[in-house]
Design an enzyme around this catalytic site. Structure first.
Site, mmCIF file in Angstrom:
data_model
loop_
_atom_site.group_PDB
_atom_site.id
_atom_site.type_symbol
_atom_site.label_atom_id
_atom_site.label_comp_id
_atom_site.label_asym_id
_atom_site.label_seq_id
_atom_site.Cartn_x
_atom_site.Cartn_y
_atom_site.Cartn_z
ATOM 1 N N LYS A 39 0.806 -1.188 -0.030
ATOM 2 C CA LYS A 39 -0.124 0.082 0.114
ATOM 3 C C LYS A 39 0.904 1.257 -0.177
ATOM 4 C CE LYS A 39 -4.104 2.132 2.434
ATOM 5 N NZ LYS A 39 -4.744 1.883 3.650
ATOM 6 N N SER A 45 -10.000 2.418 2.706
ATOM 7 C CA SER A 45 -8.958 3.089 1.850
ATOM 8 C C SER A 45 -8.051 2.059 1.059
ATOM 9 C CB SER A 45 -8.110 4.030 2.487
ATOM 10 O OG SER A 45 -7.156 3.592 3.565
ATOM 11 N N SER A 63 -10.504 0.377 6.776
ATOM 12 C CA SER A 63 -9.843 0.464 5.806
ATOM 13 C C SER A 63 -9.061 -0.928 5.273
ATOM 14 C CB SER A 63 -8.834 1.537 5.807
ATOM 15 O OG SER A 63 -9.310 2.780 5.559
#
Ligand SMILES: [Mg+2]
Ligand SMILES: [Zn+2]
Lengths: 484, 493, 95
Positions: free
Chosen positions: B78, B158, B182
Site C-alpha cells: 500500500k 482506503s 480500511s
C-alpha cells in the site's frame, strides 16, 4: 525600597512574570537519537524524526525525564507522577512537524519556589507556577539571501524545560536576581548549562503596570530575550511604554513583542499578530508519562546541596555574613573551591581571600577556576601561614602575587624570598633597644606626651627588621620598653 | 504453470519448497498479471525490476536454506508505507515525487521475511475514504462486477488498490492499513480476507499517519491461513514506535486448528441497524449457523454505545489528521507552490496538494480542536471512546469473539454516494467501533450478494488474541467455501 | 453551533489551506452537515468518564540517552523542493 516608576499621574508598580526556556543537558534530543551539541554544520544533527519525515514517530529520552525531575526537585516543586505530552499546533518554517510536542494540562512539574538573593543579603521567595518539557524549534536565518530564509533544524527537537514563574517580580533588579538564581540552581543540578549567549537559556518576559494596590493590568510578552541585561532593559522599556500609553488615554494590547538589543526597545511582532489558537491535544504518538516512585527516590538521592542550603550552612558553620555566603554559593564550583580553602582554617579569613584577591586575580586574568594557577590547597596554605603568624597579611599579598606568577606553594615562596615574619621576641627586642639607644630625642619626646611618635618607632623597627617583624609584637614591645 | 497467480501463499511456499517453480517464475507470472490488470488502476507505481531482483535473491536464499516466512511471495505494498528508493505518495499530489530515504518497519519486516514487491498500491488519499475515489492517481476499479452489468464498482477503501489487485489474482497478498475499516471493508467488497490486528501489534514507524491513535497495518490475502502467515511476518515490537506493544509474535498458523467447540460467539444486538439490506442480515444469520454447527455457542450481547461510534470516529480521526498532516508544508519534501510570503506558500501548497476529502477532514479537525469547541467535540469524543472500549471489555467477559457483518452493503458503483460525505462515512458503521477500541478484526468472504458481488463477515477478537480470531475465521472460511472469481481477473476468468 | 463563511475562512487560515470566497459557502454547508451529525454525542451523559488518550494500556516507554541517529544531511534534504548550503530554503520571513 520598592521599585516605582514616576508617571504624570503618580507612581506606577511593575508586575513581571518570566517564562524561561532552558535547554536540558542531554546527549541526544527529546524524542530522537540525534546529537544536541552546539555549533554543528547546518542540518547535520537532524534525524528523520527531527525533520518530520512522513511516518516518523517520537520516542522519549529517559535522561531528559530524569533531568526534568531533578530540576523540579531543585525548585522545591511538586513532581507530577503522571504527565502528558500534547501537541501545540502552529505553522512556522522552523517547526517541521507543524506542531511542537510540549506539555500543557499535565506538566511533569507543578508549583515550586525560588528564593532570590537581593542586595544587602535580603531574600525574597518567588513562586514557580510549573515546569514542563518540550521540543525546541529549528533556526531560521534571514540575512543570507535577499528573498529567502534558510532553515537549519539542528536545534529542532532538542529538549527544553519551560519554567514559568508567578507574576511575583516587581523590578528589573528582581528579574535579574531571579534569572541568576535560577541559572545557579540549574547549574548546580547539572540540568542546564545556563549559557545565554549560546541560547541555552532564553526568557519570555511578561510585563504589566498598575497603580500600587490596583488590579493587574494587561500584559505584553516579549519573546526570547537572551541576556539578563536585556531582560532588565526590556522590562524598563516596556513598563515606561505602557505607562505612557495609559496616561495618554490609550489601551495596552495583549501581544507578543520582540526585543531589539541594539536600541534597547521592544516592538510588536508582525508575524505573530494573528490570533493564536494552538489547538493543544494529547499527542497520540505518545503515551502518558508515568514515573516510577522508586526511580524518583533514586534521583532525589543524587540531588546535590543547593545554593540556599549551602548558604545557610556557610552562615551557620563558617560564621559568614549572609551577603558573603550568598556570593560564595552562587556558583557551585566557586563554593566548592571556597570550602576546600576554608577546610580546617580561619573561615572568615578564607572568605575574604577567596572573594577578594583570588576572584579578583581570576577576573583580571580572565581565567576560569579550573585553569587557575593557584589551587584551593595552595591558597589554603597561604592562609595557614597568615593564621600561624608566619607571615603578615601584607606580606601575604606579595606571596600571593608570586604564587599566581609561578604556581609555587606559599611556604616555598616565603622560604625562597625569606619573607618569614620575625616573631622571635629577643630579635625584635634587640632591634628596639638599638633604636631607643640611638634616638634619645624621640624617646624624650614620646615620654613627654607626644604619643604619636609611636608610629615613628614602629616604622624604624620594621625597617630594621626588613619589614618581617610581627607588627603586633612590635607595637606591644615598643609600648612596654618606652614606658620603662 | 499457468495458474501460479491463483495459488494461495501457503501453496506457493510449498510449491517453491518442493522445487515445482521458483520465486522468479512466480514473480514473473505476477508481474505479467499486474500488467494485464492495469485497467483496475490498482497501482500508483509498479516495480517489476525490484520484484525480479528480489525474486532472484529469494531463490538464492531458499537454495541456501535461509527461506523466510514469506520467501518469494509477490505482494503489493500500500502506498502509505514508506519504501526506501521508491516513490511514496499516500495517493496525494502533495507527496508526488517523494522518495523516502528509509523503509517502514512493516515493509522492512516483509522484505526480511522474503516477500517481493510488485508495486505501490493505490488508496484513498492519505487513507481517507471508503471507496478509493479520493486518490490523486485516479479511482481503483473493483475486479468484481454486478451480474449482467459492466458498471464500475468500488473496491472499497482506503486499501482499495491492495484489495483489487489481490482479488484480481495480480498479487498473492497486499499490505493494508485500517483506521476505521480500511482493511476490512475493501476486503469484504473484493471477496478477500482482510485482517486488522490489535492496535500496537504492527509498528506504525514509516507508515504515513492518518489518525495515529487508530492506524494499524495488516495483511490482505485470499485465505485465512495466508493472513496468518503474512501477519507473522509483519508483526512485532518496534522500539521506534512508542505505541508498539512488546509481546512475542506467535506462529499464527498454529492457531488454525479447526476446532472452535465451546467457544462463545457474541452477536451484538446494536449491529442490527434499520435499513440494513436483508441479504446482509441473512449472511450474518448464515455465519451464526456455521459457527453453531461447528460447535461454538452464539450469545447475544449488547454493545450499547455502538451508535455513537461513527460520530466519535469522525471527530477523533479528523482532529488527529489535521495535526498529522501539518507537516506537508512544501518545505522539506513533496510539492511546493510558491507564494509571496511563507504563509502564502503554505496556503498555496496545501490548497493544491490536498484533495477535497482530505481538506474537509483537516478543516473539521481544526475546528473541533479550536478554542471554545475542544470540550464539546474532541474531549467529548474521547470520553465516548472510553465508553465504547468499555462496552467491548464487558462483552469479552462473556464471549471469546464477536461476529458481525463487515459492511452494510456490497460494493457500490463508482459515483454513487459521492455527493454525501455522511452516506459515505456510514460504510464503516460495523468496523469503526472495534477500531476505536483498538481491537483486532478480520473480514472473511461469506458468499455473494443478489447482485453477484461478494459479501463479508467480520469477526472481532480480544486485544492481542489474533489467534482465536484466526481460528474462528478458519472455520468460517471452511464453511463458506467461497470460491467465486471476479470478472476482471488476470488471465481472464 | 453553526459554521459560517467567516468561520470557514478562519479555520482554513489556521490550517493554512487557501479557500477562496466561492468555496467558503459550499464548505460551510458541508462542515455544518458533518458537525450537525457528530453533535448527536451531546445527548450522551459522559460526566465522570475519563477521556481516552490511548487504547494501549501502557505508559510511555523511555529511550536511553545515546546519540545513534542524525548526521546525514543528504538524507534529510534530498527531497527538499528548495535547499542551499545544507539549509532548507523558504520565502523570506519577516518577523
Ligand atoms: Mg511561553
Ligand atoms: Zn515553551
Amino acid at each position: 525600597m520598592s521599585y516605582r516608576i514616576k508617571g504624570n499621574t503618580g507612581e506606577w508598580e511593575v508586575v513581571i512574570g518570566l517564562e524561561v526556556h532552558a535547554q536540558v543537558i542531554s546527549n541526544s534530543k527529546l524524542f530522537s537519537g540525534a546529537a544536541t551539541a552546539f555549533g554543528a554544520e547546518p542540518n547535520h544533527q537532524v534525524s528523520l524524526v527531527d525533520a518530520a519525515m512522513p511516518g516518523m514517530l517520537p520516542v522519549l529520552n529517559k535522561e531528559v525525564v530524569a533531568q526534568g525531575v531533578r530540576t523540579g526537585l531543585g525548585l522545591r516543586a511538586k513532581i507530577n507522577m503522571k504527565s502528558v505530552f500534547e501537541r501545540k499546533n502552529y505553522f512556522y518554517a522552523d517547526l517541521p512537524q507543524g506542531y511542537q510536542i510540549s506539555q500543557f494540562l499535565e506538566p511533569i512539574v507543578g508549583e515550586g519556589i525560588i528564593t532570590l538573593d537581593l542586595d544587602g543579603g535580603e531574600t525574597r521567595d518567588v513562586g514557580i507556577e510549573r515546569m514542563h518539557l518540550e521540543q525546541d524549534a529549528g533556526k531560521s536565518i534571514h540575512d543570507q539571501h535577499p528573498t529567502q530564509s534558510y532553515i537549519d533544524l539542528n536545534r529542532s527537537g532538542v529538549a527544553l524545560m519551560e519554567i514559568v514563574s508567578r507574576p511575583d517580580l516587581r523590578s528589573p533588579e528582581e528579574a535579574g536576581a531571579y534569572l541568576r538564581k535560577l541559572r545557579s540552581i540549574l547549574r548546580y543540578l547539572g540540568t542546564c548549562d545556563g549559557n545565554m549567549d549560546e541560547g541555552s537559556m532564553r526568557a519570555d518576559v511578561n510585563v504589566s503596570v498598575r497603580k500600587p494596590g490596583e488590579e493587574l493590568g494587561t500584559r505584553t510578552e516579549t519573546k526570547n530575550v537572551n541576556s539578563i541585561r536585556f531582560v532588565q532593559q526590556s522590562i524598563e522599556f516596556e513598563a515606561k511604554r505602557q505607562i505612557k500609553l495609559i496616561e495618554d488615554g490609550e489601551k495596552i494590547v495583549q501581544e507578543t513583542r520582540l526585543f531589539d538589543p541594539s536600541t534597547g526597545t521592544t516592538r510588536s511582532m508582525r508575524s505573530k499578530e494573528e490570533a493564536h489558537d494552538y489547538r493543544y491535544f494529547p499527542d497520540p504518538d505518545l503515551l502518558p508519562l508515568v514515573l516510577d516512585p522508586a526511580w524518583v527516590e533514586e534521583i532525589k538521592k543524587t540531588i546535590p546541596e543547593l545554593p540556599d542550603e549551602k548558604k545557610a550552612r556557610f552562615i551557620k558553620d563558617f560564621g559568614l555574613s549572609a551577603y558573603d555566603a550568598g556570593i560564595l554559593v552562587a556558583d557551585r564550583d566557586r563554593a566548592a573551591f571556597y570550602e576546600a580553602v576554608a577546610e580546617g582554617r580561619d573561615a572568615k579569613l578564607a572568605a575574604n581571600w577567596v572573594m577578594g584577591d583570588y576572584f579578583g586575580a581570576l577576573n583580571k586574568s580572565g581565567l576560569s577556576l579550573d585553569a587557575s594557577p593557584v589551587t584551593a590547597q595552595q591558597l589554603g596554605g597561604l592562609i595557614g601561614l597568615i593564621s600561624d603568624d608566619t607571615i603578615s597579611g601584607r606580606t601575604a599579598k606579595e606571596v600571593f602575587e608570586a604564587m599566581w606568577e609561578s604556581g609555587k606553594d606559599a611556604d616555598v615562596i616565603v622560604e625562597e624570598k625569606g619573607l618569614k615574619q620575625i616573631s622571635d621576641t629577643s630579635a625584635i627586642e634587640a632591634a628596639i633597644d638599638e633604636i631607643i639607644a640611638n634616638n634619645p630625642g624621640q624617646v624624650e619626646g614620646y615620654k613627654g606626651g607626644n604619643e604619636r611618635l609611636i608610629g615613628w618607632f614602629v616604622g624604624q623597627t620594621m625597617k630594621a627588621t626588613g619589614g618581617k617583624a610581627n607588627p603586633g609584637m612590635v607595637n606591644a614591645l615598643l609600648k612596654k620598653k618606652l614606658a620603662e | 504453470m499457468s495458474n501460479l497467480t491463483h495459488l494461495t501463499i501457503a501453496d506457493a511456499l510449498a510449491g517453491m519448497e518442493k522445487g515445482d517453480f521458483t520465486a522468479r517464475e512466480l514473480t514473473e507470472a505476477h508481474v505479467k498479471a499486474v500488467e494485464e490488470t492495469r485497467g483496475l488502476n490498482a497501482y500508483i507505481v509498479e516495480t517489476p525490476e525490484i520484484a525480479l531482483k528480489q525474486a532472484d535473491a529469494s531463490d538464492k536464499r531458499r537454495a541456501s536454506g535461509e527461506a523466510g516466512v514469506m520467501e518469494g511471495i509477490p505482494i503489493a505494498m500500500k502506498d502509505l508505507f514508506c519504501t526506501e528508493g521508491t516513490q511514496t505518495t499516500a495517493a496525494s499530489h502533495i507527496l508526488e515525487g517523494f522518495v523516502p530515504t528509509y523503509e517502514s518497519t512493516v515493509s522492512g519486516n516483509l522484505w526480511n521475511a522474503g516477500a517481493v514487491m510488485l508495486g505501490k498500491s493505490n488508496l484513498d488519499q492519505f487513507a481517507m475514504g471508503s471507496a478509493n475515489i479520493t486518490s490523486h492517481f485516479g479511482n481503483v476499479i473493483n475486479p468484481w462486477q454486478r451480474e449482467g452489468s459492466s458498471a464500475e464498482l468500488t473496491p472499497g477503501g482506503s486499501s482499495g488498490g491492495s484489495a483489487a489487485t489481490v482479488a484480481a489474482r495480480a498479487a498473492m497478498a497486499a499490505t493494508g492499513t485500517d483506521t476505521g475499516g480500511s482493511i476490512r471493508q475493501p476486503a469484504a467488497f473484493s471477496g478477500i480476507v482482510g485482517l486488522k490486528p490489535t492496535y500496537g501489534r504492527c509498528s506504525r514507524w514509516g507508515v504515513i499517519a492518518f489518525a495515529s491513535s487508530l492506524d494499524q497495518a495488516g495483511p490482505m490475502t485470499r485465505s485465512v491461513r495466508d493472513a496468518a502467515i503474512m501477519l507473522e511476518a509483519m508483526a512485532g515490537y518496534d522500539a521506534k514506535d512508542s505505541t508498539s506493544v512488546n509481546l512475542p509474535v506467535p506462529r499464527y498458523q498454529d492457531a488454525l486448528t479447526g476446532d472452535i467447540r465451546g467457544l462463545k460467539v457474541g452477536i451484538p444486538r446494536e449491529y442490527r441497524i434499520d435499513g440494513t439490506p436483508v441479504e446482509i442480515e441473512k449472511a450474518w444469520e448464515q455465519g451464526i449457523e456455521w459457527l453453531r454447527a461447528a460447535g461454538a455457542e452464539p450469545v447475544e450481547i449488547s454493545l450499547p454505545h455502538t451508535k455513537y461510534a461513527l460520530p466519535t470516529y469522525y471527530i477523533i480521526a479528523p482532529a488527529e489528521c489535521s495535526s498529522n498532516l501539518a507537516r506537508y508544508d512544501g518545505v522539506r519534501y513533496g510539492q511546493r507552490v510558491e507564494g509571496r510570503s511563507l504563509d502564502d506558500m503554505y496556503e498555496n501548497t496545501r490548497a493544491a496538494g490536498f484533495g477535497d476529502e482530505v481538506k474537509r477532514r483537516i478543516l473539521i479537525g481544526t475546528y473541533v480542536l479550536s478554542a471554545g469547541y475542544y470540550d464539546a467535540y474532541y474531549n467529548k469524543a474521547r470520553q465516548v471512546r472510553t465508553l465504547i472500549a468499555n462496552d467491548f471489555k464487558k462483552a469479552y467477559e462473556s464471549v471469546d469473539v464477536i461476529l458481525t457483518p463487515t459492511a452494510p452493503s456490497p460494493a457500490f458503483g463508482i459515483g454513487e454516494k459521492m455527493d454525501d460525505p455522511i452516506a459515505m462515512y456510514l460504510n464503516d458503521v460495523f468496523t469503526v467501533p472495534a477500531s476505536l477500541a483498538g481491537l483486532p478484526g478480520i473480514s472473511i468472504p461469506s458468499g455473494l450478494s443478489s447482485e453477484g458481488t461478494p459479501l463479508g463477515l467480520q469477526l472481532l477478537g480480544r486485544a492481542f488474541d489474533e489467534e482465536t480470531l484466526l481460528r474462528v475465521a478458519g472455520v468460517m472460511e471452511q464453511a463458506a467455501g467461497f470460491s467465486a472469481l471476479p470478472q476482471l481477473i488476470a488471465g481472464g476468468k | 453551533m453553526s459554521v459560517d463563511k467567516k468561520t470557514v475562512a478562519k479555520i482554513a487560515k489556521l490550517a493554512r489551506i487557501r479557500v477562496d470566497e466561492a468555496q467558503q459557502e459550499a464548505l460551510s454547508g458541508e462542515l455544518n452537515q458533518i458537525l450537525g451529525w457528530v453533535e448527536q454525542l451531546s445527548e450522551l451523559d459522559t460526566s465522570g468518564v475519563e477521556p481516552m488518550t490511548s487504547v494501549v494500556e501502557m505508559t510511555q516507554p523511555l529511550r536511553e540517552d545515546v546519540v545513534n541517529d542524525g548526521g546525514y544531511v543528504d538524507r534529510v534534504t534530498k527531497n527538499a523542493p528548495e535547499s542551499a548550503h545544507g539549509f532548507y530554503a523558504v520565502p523570506k520571513v519577516v518577523e
